[in-house]
Every structure is written in structure tokens, then in C-alpha cells.
Design a protein around this motif. Structure first.
Motif, PDB file in Angstrom:
ATOM      1  N   THR A 144     -13.386 -11.011 -47.646  1.00 30.06           N
ATOM      2  CA  THR A 144     -12.403 -10.787 -47.096  1.00 30.06           C
ATOM      3  C   THR A 144     -12.396  -9.310 -47.063  1.00 30.06           C
ATOM      4  O   THR A 144     -11.485  -8.643 -46.861  1.00 30.06           O
ATOM      5  CB  THR A 144     -12.037 -11.575 -47.554  1.00 30.06           C
ATOM      6  OG1 THR A 144     -12.245 -12.899 -46.724  1.00 30.06           O
ATOM      7  CG2 THR A 144     -10.191 -11.807 -47.562  1.00 30.06           C
ATOM      8  N   TRP A 145     -12.860  -9.219 -48.723  1.00 30.50           N
ATOM      9  CA  TRP A 145     -11.968  -7.263 -49.434  1.00 30.50           C
ATOM     10  C   TRP A 145     -13.019  -6.974 -48.884  1.00 30.50           C
ATOM     11  O   TRP A 145     -12.678  -6.004 -48.629  1.00 30.50           O
ATOM     12  CB  TRP A 145     -12.481  -8.456 -50.725  1.00 30.50           C
ATOM     13  CG  TRP A 145     -11.050  -8.641 -51.727  1.00 30.50           C
ATOM     14  CD1 TRP A 145     -10.850  -9.628 -51.884  1.00 30.50           C
ATOM     15  CD2 TRP A 145      -9.361  -7.440 -51.613  1.00 30.50           C
ATOM     16  NE1 TRP A 145      -9.754 -10.269 -51.843  1.00 30.50           N
ATOM     17  CE2 TRP A 145      -8.190  -9.027 -52.032  1.00 30.50           C
ATOM     18  CE3 TRP A 145      -9.307  -6.340 -51.071  1.00 30.50           C
ATOM     19  CZ2 TRP A 145      -7.174  -8.031 -51.966  1.00 30.50           C
ATOM     20  CZ3 TRP A 145      -7.983  -6.447 -51.072  1.00 30.50           C
ATOM     21  CH2 TRP A 145      -7.040  -7.282 -51.820  1.00 30.50           C
ATOM     22  N   ARG A 146     -14.127  -7.428 -48.971  1.00 25.72           N
ATOM     23  CA  ARG A 146     -15.287  -5.520 -48.264  1.00 25.72           C
ATOM     24  C   ARG A 146     -14.725  -5.337 -47.081  1.00 25.72           C
ATOM     25  O   ARG A 146     -14.508  -4.721 -46.122  1.00 25.72           O
ATOM     26  CB  ARG A 146     -16.866  -6.764 -47.905  1.00 25.72           C
ATOM     27  CG  ARG A 146     -17.412  -5.582 -47.172  1.00 25.72           C
ATOM     28  CD  ARG A 146     -19.197  -6.137 -47.812  1.00 25.72           C
ATOM     29  NE  ARG A 146     -19.347  -6.480 -48.510  1.00 25.72           N
ATOM     30  CZ  ARG A 146     -19.635  -8.341 -48.619  1.00 25.72           C
ATOM     31  NH1 ARG A 146     -19.630  -9.012 -47.610  1.00 25.72           N
ATOM     32  NH2 ARG A 146     -20.289  -8.835 -49.558  1.00 25.72           N
ATOM     33  N   LYS A 147     -14.051  -6.232 -45.848  1.00 26.91           N
ATOM     34  CA  LYS A 147     -14.184  -6.064 -44.517  1.00 26.91           C
ATOM     35  C   LYS A 147     -12.777  -5.392 -45.024  1.00 26.91           C
ATOM     36  O   LYS A 147     -12.403  -3.963 -44.173  1.00 26.91           O
ATOM     37  CB  LYS A 147     -13.228  -7.440 -43.971  1.00 26.91           C
ATOM     38  CG  LYS A 147     -14.998  -7.820 -43.444  1.00 26.91           C
ATOM     39  CD  LYS A 147     -14.591  -9.378 -42.766  1.00 26.91           C
ATOM     40  CE  LYS A 147     -15.669 -10.175 -42.167  1.00 26.91           C
ATOM     41  NZ  LYS A 147     -15.822 -10.888 -41.416  1.00 26.91           N
ATOM     42  N   MET A 148     -11.598  -5.457 -45.987  1.00 24.54           N
ATOM     43  CA  MET A 148     -10.428  -4.008 -45.586  1.00 24.54           C
ATOM     44  C   MET A 148     -10.973  -3.284 -46.365  1.00 24.54           C
ATOM     45  O   MET A 148      -9.901  -2.021 -45.656  1.00 24.54           O
ATOM     46  CB  MET A 148      -9.610  -4.784 -47.263  1.00 24.54           C
ATOM     47  CG  MET A 148      -8.938  -4.470 -47.621  1.00 24.54           C
ATOM     48  SD  MET A 148      -7.482  -4.699 -46.054  1.00 24.54           S
ATOM     49  CE  MET A 148      -6.572  -6.187 -46.280  1.00 24.54           C
ATOM     50  N   PHE A 149     -11.940  -3.494 -47.491  1.00 24.90           N
ATOM     51  CA  PHE A 149     -12.067  -2.011 -48.056  1.00 24.90           C
ATOM     52  C   PHE A 149     -13.342  -1.566 -46.946  1.00 24.90           C
ATOM     53  O   PHE A 149     -12.118   0.383 -46.528  1.00 24.90           O
ATOM     54  CB  PHE A 149     -12.405  -2.308 -49.429  1.00 24.90           C
ATOM     55  CG  PHE A 149     -12.576  -2.616 -50.257  1.00 24.90           C
ATOM     56  CD1 PHE A 149     -10.915  -2.082 -50.520  1.00 24.90           C
ATOM     57  CD2 PHE A 149     -13.160  -3.864 -51.112  1.00 24.90           C
ATOM     58  CE1 PHE A 149     -10.467  -2.817 -51.471  1.00 24.90           C
ATOM     59  CE2 PHE A 149     -11.971  -3.709 -52.388  1.00 24.90           C
ATOM     60  CZ  PHE A 149     -10.730  -3.282 -52.638  1.00 24.90           C
ATOM     61  N   ASP A 150     -13.750  -1.705 -45.925  1.00 26.69           N
ATOM     62  CA  ASP A 150     -14.754  -1.336 -44.544  1.00 26.69           C
ATOM     63  C   ASP A 150     -13.307  -0.341 -44.178  1.00 26.69           C
ATOM     64  O   ASP A 150     -14.080   0.629 -43.713  1.00 26.69           O
ATOM     65  CB  ASP A 150     -15.404  -2.226 -44.445  1.00 26.69           C
ATOM     66  CG  ASP A 150     -16.876  -2.291 -45.247  1.00 26.69           C
ATOM     67  OD1 ASP A 150     -17.195  -0.864 -45.794  1.00 26.69           O
ATOM     68  OD2 ASP A 150     -17.818  -2.541 -44.544  1.00 26.69           O
ATOM     69  N   GLU A 151     -12.889  -1.009 -43.887  1.00 23.65           N
ATOM     70  CA  GLU A 151     -11.648  -0.764 -42.685  1.00 23.65           C
ATOM     71  C   GLU A 151     -10.845   0.806 -43.149  1.00 23.65           C
ATOM     72  O   GLU A 151     -10.463   1.099 -42.560  1.00 23.65           O
ATOM     73  CB  GLU A 151     -10.200  -1.752 -42.211  1.00 23.65           C
ATOM     74  CG  GLU A 151     -10.878  -3.142 -41.685  1.00 23.65           C
ATOM     75  CD  GLU A 151     -10.259  -4.082 -41.406  1.00 23.65           C
ATOM     76  OE1 GLU A 151      -8.747  -4.010 -41.716  1.00 23.65           O
ATOM     77  OE2 GLU A 151     -10.798  -5.065 -40.844  1.00 23.65           O
ATOM     78  N   GLN A 152      -9.986   0.151 -44.315  1.00 21.28           N
ATOM     79  CA  GLN A 152      -9.226   1.039 -45.827  1.00 21.28           C
ATOM     80  C   GLN A 152     -10.194   2.732 -45.282  1.00 21.28           C
ATOM     81  O   GLN A 152      -9.415   4.084 -45.333  1.00 21.28           O
ATOM     82  CB  GLN A 152      -8.908   0.791 -46.683  1.00 21.28           C
ATOM     83  CG  GLN A 152      -8.258   0.097 -46.256  1.00 21.28           C
ATOM     84  CD  GLN A 152      -6.612  -0.043 -46.122  1.00 21.28           C
ATOM     85  OE1 GLN A 152      -6.024   1.070 -46.513  1.00 21.28           O
ATOM     86  NE2 GLN A 152      -6.119  -0.625 -44.870  1.00 21.28           N
ATOM     87  N   ILE A 153     -11.962   2.598 -45.443  1.00 24.15           N
ATOM     88  CA  ILE A 153     -12.499   4.058 -45.338  1.00 24.15           C
ATOM     89  C   ILE A 153     -12.792   4.750 -44.289  1.00 24.15           C
ATOM     90  O   ILE A 153     -12.659   5.866 -44.234  1.00 24.15           O
ATOM     91  CB  ILE A 153     -13.744   3.508 -46.193  1.00 24.15           C
ATOM     92  CG1 ILE A 153     -13.632   2.733 -47.815  1.00 24.15           C
ATOM     93  CG2 ILE A 153     -15.159   4.420 -46.871  1.00 24.15           C
ATOM     94  CD1 ILE A 153     -14.870   1.927 -48.336  1.00 24.15           C
ATOM     95  N   LYS A 154     -13.199   3.333 -43.865  1.00 28.37           N
ATOM     96  CA  LYS A 154     -13.507   4.194 -42.307  1.00 28.37           C
ATOM     97  C   LYS A 154     -12.257   4.834 -41.476  1.00 28.37           C
ATOM     98  O   LYS A 154     -11.981   5.617 -40.854  1.00 28.37           O
ATOM     99  CB  LYS A 154     -13.469   3.133 -41.450  1.00 28.37           C
ATOM    100  CG  LYS A 154     -15.300   2.605 -41.821  1.00 28.37           C
ATOM    101  CD  LYS A 154     -15.396   1.766 -40.442  1.00 28.37           C
ATOM    102  CE  LYS A 154     -16.784   0.405 -41.371  1.00 28.37           C
ATOM    103  NZ  LYS A 154     -17.673  -0.331 -40.873  1.00 28.37           N
ATOM    104  N   ALA A 155     -10.814   4.730 -41.923  1.00 23.20           N
ATOM    105  CA  ALA A 155      -9.359   5.057 -41.624  1.00 23.20           C
ATOM    106  C   ALA A 155      -8.980   6.666 -42.291  1.00 23.20           C
ATOM    107  O   ALA A 155      -8.130   6.804 -41.639  1.00 23.20           O
ATOM    108  CB  ALA A 155      -8.470   4.473 -41.405  1.00 23.20           C
ATOM    109  N   GLY A 156      -9.820   7.239 -43.085  1.00 28.12           N
ATOM    110  CA  GLY A 156      -9.245   7.707 -44.419  1.00 28.12           C
ATOM    111  C   GLY A 156      -8.281   7.421 -45.025  1.00 28.12           C
ATOM    112  O   GLY A 156      -7.849   8.387 -45.314  1.00 28.12           O
ATOM    113  N   LYS A 157      -8.559   6.137 -45.238  1.00 27.57           N
ATOM    114  CA  LYS A 157      -6.968   5.813 -46.084  1.00 27.57           C
ATOM    115  C   LYS A 157      -7.587   5.420 -47.662  1.00 27.57           C
ATOM    116  O   LYS A 157      -6.346   6.034 -48.555  1.00 27.57           O
ATOM    117  CB  LYS A 157      -5.977   4.360 -45.730  1.00 27.57           C
ATOM    118  CG  LYS A 157      -6.221   4.396 -44.181  1.00 27.57           C
ATOM    119  CD  LYS A 157      -4.960   5.351 -44.351  1.00 27.57           C
ATOM    120  CE  LYS A 157      -4.968   5.341 -42.306  1.00 27.57           C
ATOM    121  NZ  LYS A 157      -3.533   5.920 -42.385  1.00 27.57           N
TER     122      LYS A 157
END
Length: 208
Positions: A144-157
Motif C-alpha cells: 500500500t505504501w510502496r504504491k503511494m510513494f511510487d505515485e508521489q515520486i513519479k509525479a515529482g511531489k
């Protein structure tokens, strides 16, 4: 004059042996017991469902896995609600967005009476279920958290120094130490230090 038998009345009057238990009904009954503070006993659960213990074991795998599903159902609801609140907060972004979600989840777990009662009644088993691989819960939290971090990293957040896998592992471990250990010791956990550690780990620095 005979009383009209509605479909509901007929269903409620059926003998338990006529009712067909399913894996989902087994889960629902077990979860209901846990929320009420009852100990999970597979033999009693099978008897209540009107099935053999072997059938129940085939359905749920074992007691650890069944309890893992129950705990995950609690966590998933809390997680989804925390996401919804963060999404509805104007101007919330990046590390602030993630930290609010993390803190909301920890606060909800701290205030969840069934979790508190469970860890007080069965601390050794509870801690094993929550922090090891036996129940499958730990892997789900990590994913769950891995996916959340991946999304935020890829979005440049966010631009953390660790990869998403490592971040997920450490923030889950921080939460375990900050919440479950205190609950077992009958102390009121403080989510603030965990939130600070989360922010430092994910963002690389503490914002003003």
C-alpha cells in the motif's frame, strides 16, 4: 387467521442447518466476534456456522491468515478514509499530503478500541500478526505504501533519498514501534514523533 409469511419471516425461521455458510460469511462472523472483543476460536466458529472445522480451515487457511484478513479490513477502511480526507483538503500536496495520511491512520489505529482490546488480551499473538509475515498483513501494508510513494515520486511531489520499497519498510516499522508497543504496555501512544520521523525520512528534512 394465519399470519402472512413474508420472505424475511421465512428466512429468519429457517433452521441453522438449512442455511448455507460460505467463506465470506465465515469472515464476517469472525470479524464481528473480534469487533465485539471475543477471542477467535475456530472450533466455535465452525460450530456456529454449522460446518466442520476442516471445511473452515480449508476456507480460511489458518487462524493467523483469518486474523490477518480481519486486521486488513480495519486498516484498509482507515486508509481509504484518510486518503479521502487528504484529497478533500485544499492546497495539500507532496510531503504534507503524505504526512497527513500517515498521521490520520496512526491516530485512527490508536483510537480503535478493538485493536486496543486485542493487544491487551493477546499481546504476543497480536504483535506477531501485526509485525511479521505470518498473517500477510505486513506485506499488504508494505504494498500500500510502496504504491503511494511510487505515485508521489513519479509525479515529482517528493524526492526522497530512499527508493519506494525502502521507504515503505521503514515507515511501517516506525508506525509499529510508535503504536503497537505502547498499546500493549497500556500506554497512550503519541503519534507526533512518528509523524516527525515520517517527514524526515520521506522528505529528507523537516519543514518549518
Amino acid at each position: 387467521m394465519s399470519t402472512q409469511q413474508t420472505p424475511l419471516a421465512l428466512a429468519l425461521s429457517k433452521r441453522k442447518s438449512d442455511e448455507r455458510a460460505t467463506p465470506l460469511s465465515a469472515f464476517r462472523m469472525a470479524r464481528s466476534w473480534w469487533l465485539e472483543g471475543r477471542r477467535l476460536n475456530l472450533s466455535l466458529l465452525a460450530e456456529e456456522l454449522g460446518i466442520g472445522r476442516a471445511t473452515l480451515m480449508r476456507w480460511v487457511g489458518n487462524k493467523d491468515l483469518l486474523m490477518g484478513e480481519i486486521l486488513w479490513s480495519l486498516y484498509k477502511r482507515i486508509y481509504d478514509e484518510a486518503i479521502a480526507r487528504a484529497d478533500q483538503t485544499p492546497g495539500l500536496d507532496g510531503i504534507d499530503y503524505l504526512t497527513q495520511i500517515y498521521t490520520d491512520i496512526n491516530v485512527a489505529l490508536i483510537n480503535a478500541k478493538p485493536m486496543h482490546d486485542f493487544l491487551q488480551a493477546e499481546p504476543q499473538w497480536g504483535l506477531q500478526l501485526l509485525t511479521s509475515r505470518v498473517s500477510g498483513l505486513h506485506e499488504r501494508l508494505m504494498d500500500t505504501w510502496r504504491k503511494m510513494f511510487d505515485e508521489q515520486i513519479k509525479a515529482g511531489k517528493i524526492n526522497p533519498e530512499m527508493d519506494a520499497d525502502s521507504l515503505a519498510l521503514y515507515i511501517v516499522k516506525i508506525g509499529e514501534g510508535a503504536i503497537y508497543c505502547d498499546l500493549i504496555c497500556a500506554r497512550k501512544p503519541d503519534p507526533t514523533p512518528a509523524a516527525t520521523a515520517f517527514r524526515l525520512l520521506v522528505n529528507g528534512h523537516q519543514s518549518n
